[in-house]
Each structure stands twice: as structure tokens, then as C-alpha cells.
Scaffold this motif. Structure first.
Motif, PDB file in Angstrom:
ATOM      1  N   ASP A 409      37.064 -30.201 -37.028  1.00 16.44           N
ATOM      2  CA  ASP A 409      35.939 -29.282 -37.161  1.00 16.44           C
ATOM      3  C   ASP A 409      36.429 -27.928 -37.664  1.00 16.44           C
ATOM      4  O   ASP A 409      37.604 -27.714 -37.883  1.00 16.44           O
ATOM      5  CB  ASP A 409      35.242 -29.085 -35.802  1.00 16.44           C
ATOM      6  CG  ASP A 409      34.609 -30.371 -35.295  1.00 16.44           C
ATOM      7  OD1 ASP A 409      33.967 -31.052 -36.110  1.00 16.44           O
ATOM      8  OD2 ASP A 409      34.773 -30.695 -34.104  1.00 16.44           O
ATOM      9  N   GLY A 410      35.460 -27.024 -37.858  1.00 17.94           N
ATOM     10  CA  GLY A 410      35.830 -25.624 -38.031  1.00 17.94           C
ATOM     11  C   GLY A 410      35.793 -25.068 -39.427  1.00 17.94           C
ATOM     12  O   GLY A 410      35.981 -23.874 -39.614  1.00 17.94           O
ATOM     13  N   GLY A 411      35.581 -25.883 -40.450  1.00 17.66           N
ATOM     14  CA  GLY A 411      35.516 -25.332 -41.794  1.00 17.66           C
ATOM     15  C   GLY A 411      36.798 -24.640 -42.208  1.00 17.66           C
ATOM     16  O   GLY A 411      37.896 -24.978 -41.775  1.00 17.66           O
ATOM     17  N   HIS A 412      36.655 -23.605 -43.050  1.00 20.26           N
ATOM     18  CA  HIS A 412      37.816 -22.919 -43.609  1.00 20.26           C
ATOM     19  C   HIS A 412      38.567 -22.104 -42.557  1.00 20.26           C
ATOM     20  O   HIS A 412      39.709 -21.710 -42.765  1.00 20.26           O
ATOM     21  CB  HIS A 412      37.359 -22.024 -44.763  1.00 20.26           C
ATOM     22  CG  HIS A 412      38.455 -21.582 -45.672  1.00 20.26           C
ATOM     23  ND1 HIS A 412      39.464 -22.429 -46.104  1.00 20.26           N
ATOM     24  CD2 HIS A 412      38.721 -20.379 -46.251  1.00 20.26           C
ATOM     25  CE1 HIS A 412      40.283 -21.779 -46.902  1.00 20.26           C
ATOM     26  NE2 HIS A 412      39.848 -20.518 -47.005  1.00 20.26           N
ATOM     27  N   ALA A 413      37.932 -21.845 -41.412  1.00 17.37           N
ATOM     28  CA  ALA A 413      38.602 -21.130 -40.327  1.00 17.37           C
ATOM     29  C   ALA A 413      39.495 -22.049 -39.506  1.00 17.37           C
ATOM     30  O   ALA A 413      40.243 -21.573 -38.653  1.00 17.37           O
ATOM     31  CB  ALA A 413      37.571 -20.469 -39.409  1.00 17.37           C
ATOM     32  N   ALA A 414      39.415 -23.360 -39.741  1.00 17.14           N
ATOM     33  CA  ALA A 414      40.252 -24.357 -39.063  1.00 17.14           C
ATOM     34  C   ALA A 414      40.074 -24.327 -37.549  1.00 17.14           C
ATOM     35  O   ALA A 414      40.995 -24.634 -36.802  1.00 17.14           O
ATOM     36  CB  ALA A 414      41.724 -24.174 -39.439  1.00 17.14           C
ATOM     37  N   GLY A 415      38.893 -23.964 -37.086  1.00 17.46           N
ATOM     38  CA  GLY A 415      38.572 -23.969 -35.662  1.00 17.46           C
ATOM     39  C   GLY A 415      37.090 -23.685 -35.500  1.00 17.46           C
ATOM     40  O   GLY A 415      36.597 -22.670 -36.000  1.00 17.46           O
ATOM     41  N   ALA A 416      36.370 -24.576 -34.835  1.00 17.35           N
ATOM     42  CA  ALA A 416      34.921 -24.439 -34.731  1.00 17.35           C
ATOM     43  C   ALA A 416      34.502 -23.554 -33.569  1.00 17.35           C
ATOM     44  O   ALA A 416      33.356 -23.108 -33.507  1.00 17.35           O
ATOM     45  CB  ALA A 416      34.271 -25.812 -34.595  1.00 17.35           C
ATOM     46  N   ASN A 417      35.399 -23.316 -32.615  1.00 19.78           N
ATOM     47  CA  ASN A 417      35.068 -22.498 -31.455  1.00 19.78           C
ATOM     48  C   ASN A 417      36.357 -21.856 -30.940  1.00 19.78           C
ATOM     49  O   ASN A 417      37.448 -22.097 -31.468  1.00 19.78           O
ATOM     50  CB  ASN A 417      34.382 -23.342 -30.369  1.00 19.78           C
ATOM     51  CG  ASN A 417      35.179 -24.584 -30.020  1.00 19.78           C
ATOM     52  OD1 ASN A 417      36.374 -24.502 -29.729  1.00 19.78           O
ATOM     53  ND2 ASN A 417      34.531 -25.751 -30.064  1.00 19.78           N
ATOM     54  N   LEU A 418      36.220 -21.044 -29.898  1.00 21.13           N
ATOM     55  CA  LEU A 418      37.394 -20.329 -29.398  1.00 21.13           C
ATOM     56  C   LEU A 418      38.450 -21.261 -28.829  1.00 21.13           C
ATOM     57  O   LEU A 418      39.652 -21.000 -28.940  1.00 21.13           O
ATOM     58  CB  LEU A 418      36.968 -19.311 -28.344  1.00 21.13           C
ATOM     59  CG  LEU A 418      36.115 -18.136 -28.854  1.00 21.13           C
ATOM     60  CD1 LEU A 418      35.736 -17.219 -27.718  1.00 21.13           C
ATOM     61  CD2 LEU A 418      36.842 -17.360 -29.945  1.00 21.13           C
ATOM     62  N   ARG A 419      38.028 -22.362 -28.218  1.00 25.67           N
ATOM     63  CA  ARG A 419      38.998 -23.300 -27.660  1.00 25.67           C
ATOM     64  C   ARG A 419      39.851 -23.923 -28.768  1.00 25.67           C
ATOM     65  O   ARG A 419      41.082 -24.004 -28.653  1.00 25.67           O
ATOM     66  CB  ARG A 419      38.271 -24.389 -26.862  1.00 25.67           C
ATOM     67  CG  ARG A 419      39.225 -25.349 -26.135  1.00 25.67           C
ATOM     68  CD  ARG A 419      38.433 -26.395 -25.355  1.00 25.67           C
ATOM     69  NE  ARG A 419      37.603 -25.767 -24.331  1.00 25.67           N
ATOM     70  CZ  ARG A 419      38.046 -25.398 -23.131  1.00 25.67           C
ATOM     71  NH1 ARG A 419      39.317 -25.576 -22.812  1.00 25.67           N
ATOM     72  NH2 ARG A 419      37.230 -24.843 -22.261  1.00 25.67           N
ATOM     73  N   GLU A 420      39.205 -24.354 -29.839  1.00 19.91           N
ATOM     74  CA  GLU A 420      39.951 -24.957 -30.949  1.00 19.91           C
ATOM     75  C   GLU A 420      40.835 -23.915 -31.640  1.00 19.91           C
ATOM     76  O   GLU A 420      41.966 -24.213 -32.044  1.00 19.91           O
ATOM     77  CB  GLU A 420      38.981 -25.590 -31.939  1.00 19.91           C
ATOM     78  CG  GLU A 420      38.272 -26.824 -31.393  1.00 19.91           C
ATOM     79  CD  GLU A 420      37.327 -27.441 -32.400  1.00 19.91           C
ATOM     80  OE1 GLU A 420      37.210 -26.893 -33.523  1.00 19.91           O
ATOM     81  OE2 GLU A 420      36.711 -28.460 -32.072  1.00 19.91           O
ATOM     82  N   THR A 421      40.307 -22.706 -31.789  1.00 21.52           N
ATOM     83  CA  THR A 421      41.107 -21.643 -32.409  1.00 21.52           C
ATOM     84  C   THR A 421      42.327 -21.317 -31.559  1.00 21.52           C
ATOM     85  O   THR A 421      43.439 -21.135 -32.085  1.00 21.52           O
ATOM     86  CB  THR A 421      40.244 -20.391 -32.611  1.00 21.52           C
ATOM     87  OG1 THR A 421      39.139 -20.708 -33.459  1.00 21.52           O
ATOM     88  CG2 THR A 421      41.050 -19.268 -33.241  1.00 21.52           C
TER      89      THR A 421
END
Length: 443
Positions: A409-421
Motif C-alpha cells: 500500500d501507500g502509493g509514492h510515499a511507500a506507506g499508507a499510514n503511520l504504522r506502515e511508514t
């Protein structure tokens, strides 16, 4: 018209339109005291015969100009070689400009009566931004941040020059005993490239400091001083040194700084970044076993060029959502819109520029590549994840160890939410710690 050029048309009262005589590379910034303020991103001869340079901020009496396109303009700002306008807004009676001088932000208030200026009393060696402005009076919000300064919001009165701190974010890491220095490195063609070094005061100049060098260098995007709790907590507090390279391709010194590394000149930006890496080693700030690089998107292309051109300088590379196969970038997702930046690989002459540096085609066996960390996102809808996948696959096929992470997930930010980031950032800094702090001799 394309990524950088556009036409501007006026909608008349009767529903017809009139094309305005503006440069194709320009921006309308404000209307203040009847003056239309415009920035030109190209050298331009106005219908009046006046000559303006790339980066100039100019103004017309709007009604006079609409009545006669040959009406003369006034030059408001002509940035110097090491200056750049980063933001413009207008209050009821004043023009407020965020102007960077050698990548250090200041805010100036301009009087439309004669375009004289005064400087607001704000912290030094920081980034500044002009925010919302009042149309009823001359109040305007100004943002301030720095590598060791949390984001702060000031309310300024452009009429009196008064500045009051309204709100500041809390400290997210212990910056006591830390400082910011600025140095310059000489690039291949002799151009001096500024860079910031954030570190503890007690930094030894013996090449032993674990150092993370960050770069982007494209699309006139400036790397300005900013507060990063992640870098502070996970790197600086633990004794790491953080370096930001202000290479050509960015907008730190205006459109010319960007245009100097466009199209056939893209390699200049790569050489700038590599010159900073070499300068860090020459000064004794770090050494190859302790030096790592990081960059994403266009910055991922930077990392690929560093890896394939100067692997002898580094012991780690975090390659984030990268562009990597530059001979096919224009066929994937948003890539066609970047032809204005890189050139068109379908045109033989331009393909020749690009294939000289395209990292995917330059990967080769028997090179001193460090183990790299490449990551992307399955749902990146800007830079296709195929770039990262192909880079990792090609390196593995050539026999190199590769760490690869693809978030679904997450698109170009490579993280869809704070947990993934948070997970992605933890992976990055664990990798950097192992490569540059724990086992500095490992390749």
C-alpha cells in the motif's frame, strides 16, 4: 502546454477571452495595490522592449497593462547568483517575499509605491514560508523551521514589521550540543555546491563519523533547512552526521540552478552529489566505510547514479521508490510528463544523453557495490514499482546481495499510514546502523 510551459488567458466580462502577453515559463504571484506581480522562469523580452532575466519578479499597473500590453513593467526583484525567491504573497497593501540567500531563508516586505523593502526580524539559518495573508489589513502568517528548530508559526504585521510567535511544535529529539555547518564542494566543472552538515559539537574530524548524505536534485525542488524528528531521534542523537546536498537540478538558486541540470546536462547533478560525498571524505568528516546515501523518486535516480558511477565512495545506499531504467521511464505511469526534465528516449539524440547515466543499463559485474536497500510500493501510481523491482533483480542476477522491500500500500510515499511508514523508516535506519555504525568495514 507541457510540464513547464503554459499560456494565461483573461476571461472578459462578455465571455470572450484574451491571451495575456506573458512568458511561457512564468507565474502570476499576486495582485497588490493595483500591481500585477509575475515571476519569469526564462529570459524574456517584454512587448515594451524591456529585457528581463530568468528568476526576475516584475510588476505592471494592471489596468494600464490590460489597456496596452506594451505598458512598461517595474523590476521588483532580480535574485543574485546565490539567491532564490521561494514564496510570494500579498497582504492588503504589501508584497511579502520569502527570499533565500545561500539556502538560508529571510522574509522581506516590499512597498508597491516604490518597491523598497524591509526585512522581518526572524530566526537565522532556517527555512521560511509565507502563509495566509489578510485582505483587510497587513497581517500575514510566516512559518519558520530548521534542522534543529521545530516548526514555528509567527504572525507578522507587514505594515509595522512587528513579529509575534504564535505557535511552535514541541522538540521531538534532544538537540542540545548539536550544530549546523555549511560547506561547499567543487563539482567536476568547477561549480561550487553548498551542503549542510548537522552534527554534535564534539564531532571528530578523523573520518570515523557515521554519515548519511541525502539528495534529490531535480524539478526545481529545493532542499531547504527543515526539522525531522526521525533523523534527529534515529540518527543524530545516536552520534550520526546528517548531510543535505544542494545540487543543481533543485531550485535553491532559482530557475537557472535547476535548468543547469536539465535534459542533456542531467549528469551535472550527479557529479555535484558525488563531489559532496568526496568533500566529506576529504575534510575528514567521514570515510567510505562510514558513508551512506539516501534519496527517493528522482533522488532514487541520484542513488542509482552514485552506485553505478562512484561506488568506491559509499558503504550504504537507501534507494527509495526510485527512477532507475531511464530508457523506459516515459512509458510507465506519470513518466511521460517528465520528458521536459530528462528528455525523450525515443529521440535518438536525447536517448544518447540518457543512456550515459541510466543506472539500470550501467549495472555491471565485478564492481565494488555495497549491499543496497531498495524499497517501493505496489500501489505507487507515480514512479512505477517496476523500476525498483528491475534494479533489485538485475543486481541479484549479477551476483550482488540486495535488500528489497515492497509495501503493498501507500502509493509514492511507500506507506499508507503511520504504522506502515514507521516500519519502513525502522528498516532504513536499522540497515544504516548495521552498515555504517555496527560493522563499518563490511561491504
Amino acid at each position: 502546454i507541457n510540464f513547464y510551459e503554459s499560456e494565461t488567458w483573461r476571461l472578459n466580462a462578455d465571455g470572450t477571452t484574451t491571451k495575456l502577453e506573458l512568458p511561457l515559463k512564468s507565474s502570476i504571484n499576486a495582485l497588490v495595490a493595483g500591481q500585477l506581480v509575475v515571476t519569469t522562469d526564462q529570459d524574456w523580452t517584454a512587448p515594451s522592449g524591456q529585457q528581463f532575466k530568468t528568476g526576475d519578479v516584475i510588476a505592471w499597473d494592471l489596468q494600464a497593462w490590460l489597456a496596452d500590453p506594451k505598458a512598461p513593467a517595474r523590476l521588483v526583484i532580480r535574485p543574485g547568483e546565490r539567491e532564490a525567491v521561494e514564496g510570494i504573497n500579498a497582504t492588503r497593501n504589501k508584497l511579502v517575499v520569502a527570499l533565500y540567500e545561500n539556502v538560508r531563508g529571510s522574509v522581506y516586505v516590499y512597498n508597491p509605491a516604490d518597491w523598497s523593502r524591509t526585512r522581518l526580524d526572524l530566526p537565522q539559518n532556517v527555512s521560511v514560508g509565507v502563509g495566509s495573508a489578510s485582505e483587510q489589513d497587513d497581517k500575514i502568517f510566516v512559518s519558520v523551521t530548521g534542522y534543529l528548530n521545530p516548526s514555528s508559526l509567527y504572525l507578522a504585521d507587514a505594515a509595522t514589521g512587528a513579529v509575534d510567535l504564535t505557535k511552535a511544535l514541541p522538540d521531538k529529539f534532544d538537540a542540545s550540543g548539536m550544530r549546523v555547518d555549511q560547506f561547499e564542494a567543487r563539482s567536476t566543472d568547477g561549480t561550487m555546491i553548498p551542503y549542510f552538515v548537522v552534527h554534535k559539537d564534539a564531532m571528530a574530524m578523523d573520518g570515523s563519523n557515521p554519515t548519511l548524505l541525502y539528495g534529490y536534485g531535480g524539478f526545481q525542488s529545493s532542499l531547504l533547512p527543515g526539522y525531522s524528528p526521525t533523523v534527529g531521534k534515529l540518527w543524530l542523537e545516536r552520534g550520526g552526521v546528517y548531510v543535505i546536498a544542494n545540487t543543481r537540478g533543485g531550485g535553491e538558486f532559482g530557475p537557472k540552478w535547476h535548468q543547469a541540470a536539465q535534459q542533456e546536462n542531467r549528469q551535472r547533478a550527479h557529479e555535484d552529489f558525488q563531489a559532496v560525498a568526496q568533500d566529506l571524505i576529504t575534510r575528514g568528516i567521514t570515510s567510505q566505510p562510514h558513508l551512506g546515501v539516501m534519496g527517493g523518486s528522482q533522488g532514487g535516480l541520484f542513488m542509482g547514479a552514485m552506485l553505478t558511477q562512484r561506488p568506491d565512495l559509499i558503504n550504504a545506499a537507501v534507494i527509495q521508490v526510485p527512477l532507475f531504467d531511464m530508457l523506459r521511464f516515459h512509458k510507465l505511469l506519470a513518466g511521460a510528463s517528465w520528458i521536459g526534465e530528462y528528455g525523450d528516449p525515443d529521440i535518438p539524440e536525447q536517448r544518447a544523453w540518457i543512456e550515459q547515466y541510466s543506472p539500470y543499463q550501467k549495472l555491471a559485474a565485478g564492481q565494488p557495490y555495497p549491499e543496497v536497500f531498495i524499497h517501493t510500493s505496489t500501489k505507487d501510481d507515480r514512479v512505477h514499482p517496476g523500476h525498483a523491482r528491475k534494479a533489485a533483480a538485475r543486481m541479484e542476477a549479477l551476483g550482488y546481495p540486495v535488500l528489497f522491500y515492497e509495501n503493498t500500500d501507500g502509493g509514492h510515499a511507500a506507506g499508507a499510514n503511520l504504522r506502515e511508514t514507521a516500519r519502513r523508516i525502522a528498516l532504513e535506519y536499522t540497515y544504516l546502523t548495521r552498515r555504517l555504525m555496527d560493522q563499518p568495514a563490511q561491504r
